[in-house]
Enzyme design. Structure first.
Site, PDB file in Angstrom:
ATOM      1  N   LYS A  20      -8.720  -3.378   9.087  1.00 51.61           N
ATOM      2  CA  LYS A  20      -8.674  -4.387  10.144  1.00 51.61           C
ATOM      3  C   LYS A  20      -9.457  -3.892  11.374  1.00 51.61           C
ATOM      4  CE  LYS A  20      -3.999  -5.730   8.621  1.00 51.61           C
ATOM      5  NZ  LYS A  20      -2.618  -5.983   9.081  1.00 51.61           N
ATOM      6  N   TYR A  60      -4.318 -15.366   5.697  1.00 56.00           N
ATOM      7  CA  TYR A  60      -2.882 -15.156   5.945  1.00 56.00           C
ATOM      8  C   TYR A  60      -2.063 -16.445   5.791  1.00 56.00           C
ATOM      9  CZ  TYR A  60      -3.280 -10.299   7.599  1.00 56.00           C
ATOM     10  OH  TYR A  60      -3.460  -8.929   7.687  1.00 56.00           O
ATOM     11  N   ARG A  96      -0.765  -0.237  -2.436  1.00 60.59           N
ATOM     12  CA  ARG A  96       0.274  -0.506  -1.424  1.00 60.59           C
ATOM     13  C   ARG A  96       1.035   0.764  -1.074  1.00 60.59           C
ATOM     14  NH1 ARG A  96       0.904  -5.559   1.230  1.00 60.59           N
ATOM     15  NH2 ARG A  96       3.133  -5.152   1.199  1.00 60.59           N
ATOM     16  N   THR A 102       4.812  -2.025   5.903  1.00 58.84           N
ATOM     17  CA  THR A 102       4.169  -2.899   6.889  1.00 58.84           C
ATOM     18  C   THR A 102       4.325  -2.355   8.314  1.00 58.84           C
ATOM     19  OG1 THR A 102       4.597  -4.790   5.457  1.00 58.84           O
ATOM     20  CG2 THR A 102       4.113  -5.264   7.769  1.00 58.84           C
ATOM     21  N   ASN A 123      -1.593  -2.194  12.479  1.00 61.52           N
ATOM     22  CA  ASN A 123      -1.309  -1.280  11.357  1.00 61.52           C
ATOM     23  C   ASN A 123      -2.528  -1.005  10.474  1.00 61.52           C
ATOM     24  OD1 ASN A 123      -1.420  -3.662   9.984  1.00 61.52           O
ATOM     25  ND2 ASN A 123       0.709  -3.660   9.291  1.00 61.52           N
ATOM     26  N   HIS A 126      -5.076  -3.776   5.416  1.00 61.10           N
ATOM     27  CA  HIS A 126      -4.446  -4.803   4.571  1.00 61.10           C
ATOM     28  C   HIS A 126      -4.638  -4.432   3.106  1.00 61.10           C
ATOM     29  CE1 HIS A 126      -3.412  -8.684   2.819  1.00 61.10           C
ATOM     30  NE2 HIS A 126      -4.453  -8.485   2.022  1.00 61.10           N
ATOM     31  N   GLU A 137      -7.313 -13.277  -2.969  1.00 63.34           N
ATOM     32  CA  GLU A 137      -7.970 -12.649  -1.815  1.00 63.34           C
ATOM     33  C   GLU A 137      -9.375 -12.167  -2.174  1.00 63.34           C
ATOM     34  OE1 GLU A 137      -3.753 -11.363   0.308  1.00 63.34           O
ATOM     35  OE2 GLU A 137      -5.024  -9.780  -0.507  1.00 63.34           O
TER      36      GLU A 137
HETATM   37  N1  UDP Z   1       2.816  -8.487  11.193  1.00 66.13           N
HETATM   38  C1  UDP Z   1       3.143  -8.504  12.527  1.00 66.13           C
HETATM   39  N2  UDP Z   1       4.469  -8.581  12.872  1.00 66.13           N
HETATM   40  C2  UDP Z   1       5.458  -8.604  11.950  1.00 66.13           C
HETATM   41  C3  UDP Z   1       5.117  -8.574  10.588  1.00 66.13           C
HETATM   42  C4  UDP Z   1       3.783  -8.521  10.240  1.00 66.13           C
HETATM   43  O1  UDP Z   1       2.273  -8.470  13.382  1.00 66.13           O
HETATM   44  O2  UDP Z   1       6.633  -8.643  12.331  1.00 66.13           O
HETATM   45  C5  UDP Z   1       1.399  -8.405  10.818  1.00 66.13           C
HETATM   46  C6  UDP Z   1       1.021  -7.009  10.322  1.00 66.13           C
HETATM   47  O3  UDP Z   1      -0.278  -6.731  10.814  1.00 66.13           O
HETATM   48  C7  UDP Z   1       0.995  -7.169   8.826  1.00 66.13           C
HETATM   49  C8  UDP Z   1       0.499  -8.600   8.677  1.00 66.13           C
HETATM   50  O4  UDP Z   1       1.150  -9.299   9.745  1.00 66.13           O
HETATM   51  O5  UDP Z   1       0.157  -6.208   8.203  1.00 66.13           O
HETATM   52  C9  UDP Z   1       0.825  -9.274   7.363  1.00 66.13           C
HETATM   53  O6  UDP Z   1       2.211  -9.206   7.155  1.00 66.13           O
HETATM   54  P1  UDP Z   1       2.785  -8.845   5.723  1.00 66.13           P
HETATM   55  O7  UDP Z   1       4.243  -9.087   5.762  1.00 66.13           O
HETATM   56  O8  UDP Z   1       1.981  -9.515   4.670  1.00 66.13           O
HETATM   57  O9  UDP Z   1       2.573  -7.242   5.671  1.00 66.13           O
HETATM   58  P2  UDP Z   1       1.557  -6.348   4.825  1.00 66.13           P
HETATM   59  O10 UDP Z   1       1.373  -7.024   3.483  1.00 66.13           O
HETATM   60  O11 UDP Z   1       0.276  -6.247   5.612  1.00 66.13           O
HETATM   61  O12 UDP Z   1       2.226  -5.003   4.706  1.00 66.13           O
HETATM   62 MG    MG Z   2       0.880  -8.968   3.027  1.00 62.93          MG
END
Ligand code: UDP
Ligand code: MG
Length: 162
Positions: A20, A60, A96, A102, A123, A126, A137
């Site tokens: 990102k 997203y 993952r 996350t 974070n 992705h 994706e």
């Molecule tokens: N995110 C956030 N706040 C939250 C949860 C998620 O800003 O409380 C953001 C974070 O950057 C995350 C992205 O939304 O990576 C996508 O969320 P997801 O639950 O899909 O997490 P990931 O698959 O990236 O671990």
């Molecule tokens: Mg995700």
């Protein structure tokens, strides 16, 4: 487990991984790529792009009801994103694991987010969360012609196939 070539080919998966804008701006591209590369996964597509907000919303779309959706899409479209496809046995699930939870506060040390990030909104990376999302994706971010199929000389050492 050692396998013949056909069995190995049948186990290969592809996943979509993106660094990102925060990871790109912080100079973490090489660090992150090297973790996937050293593990034994194979890079089959890569490009640096600044996604539009509409594109970020498509990426997203599953999260559109969440309160952070708008800020998240603004953020993803705020600068260069390094989009990649990585291939290997078990790469979707293990990718993952390499990435970590996350919320970086809950990511184990040794994971990318655990070692390199502090807050959930920044974070740095992705990764697709399953076979269906990986397929969707990859199709969203890449044209089929941008995916490069090749055999690496290292594969026989990584997988034990001849
Ligand atoms: N995110 C956030 N706040 C939250 C949860 C998620 O800003 O409380 C953001 C974070 O950057 C995350 C992205 O939304 O990576 C996508 O969320 P997801 O639950 O899909 O997490 P990931 O698959 O990236 O671990
Ligand atoms: Mg995700």
């Amino acid at each position: 487990m050692l396998m013949d070539k056909e069995a190995h080919a049948a186990e290969l998966e592809r996943t979509f991984i993106a660094i990102k804008p925060d990871g790109v701006q912080r100079g973490l591209i090489a660090e992150i790529i090297s973790r996937f590369e050293r593990k034994g996964f194979k890079l089959v597509a890569i490009k640096l792009i600044v996604p539009s907000k509409e594109f970020a919303q498509k990426h997203y779309h599953d999260l559109k009801e969440r309160p952070f959706f708008n800020g998240l899409c603004d953020f993803l479209s705020s600068g260069p994103v390094l989009a990649m496809v990585w291939e290997g046995e078990g790469v979707i699930k293990y990718g993952r694991k390499l990435i970590g939870a996350t919320d970086p506060q809950k990511s184990e040390p040794g994971t990318i987010r655990g070692d390199l990030a502090v807050v959930v909104g920044r974070n740095i990376i992705h990764g697709s969360d399953g076979p269906e999302t990986a397929k969707d994706e990859i199709a969203l971010w890449f044209q089929p012609s941008e995916l490069v199929s090749y055999t690496s000389n290292a594969e026989k050492w990584i997988y034990g196939v001849n």
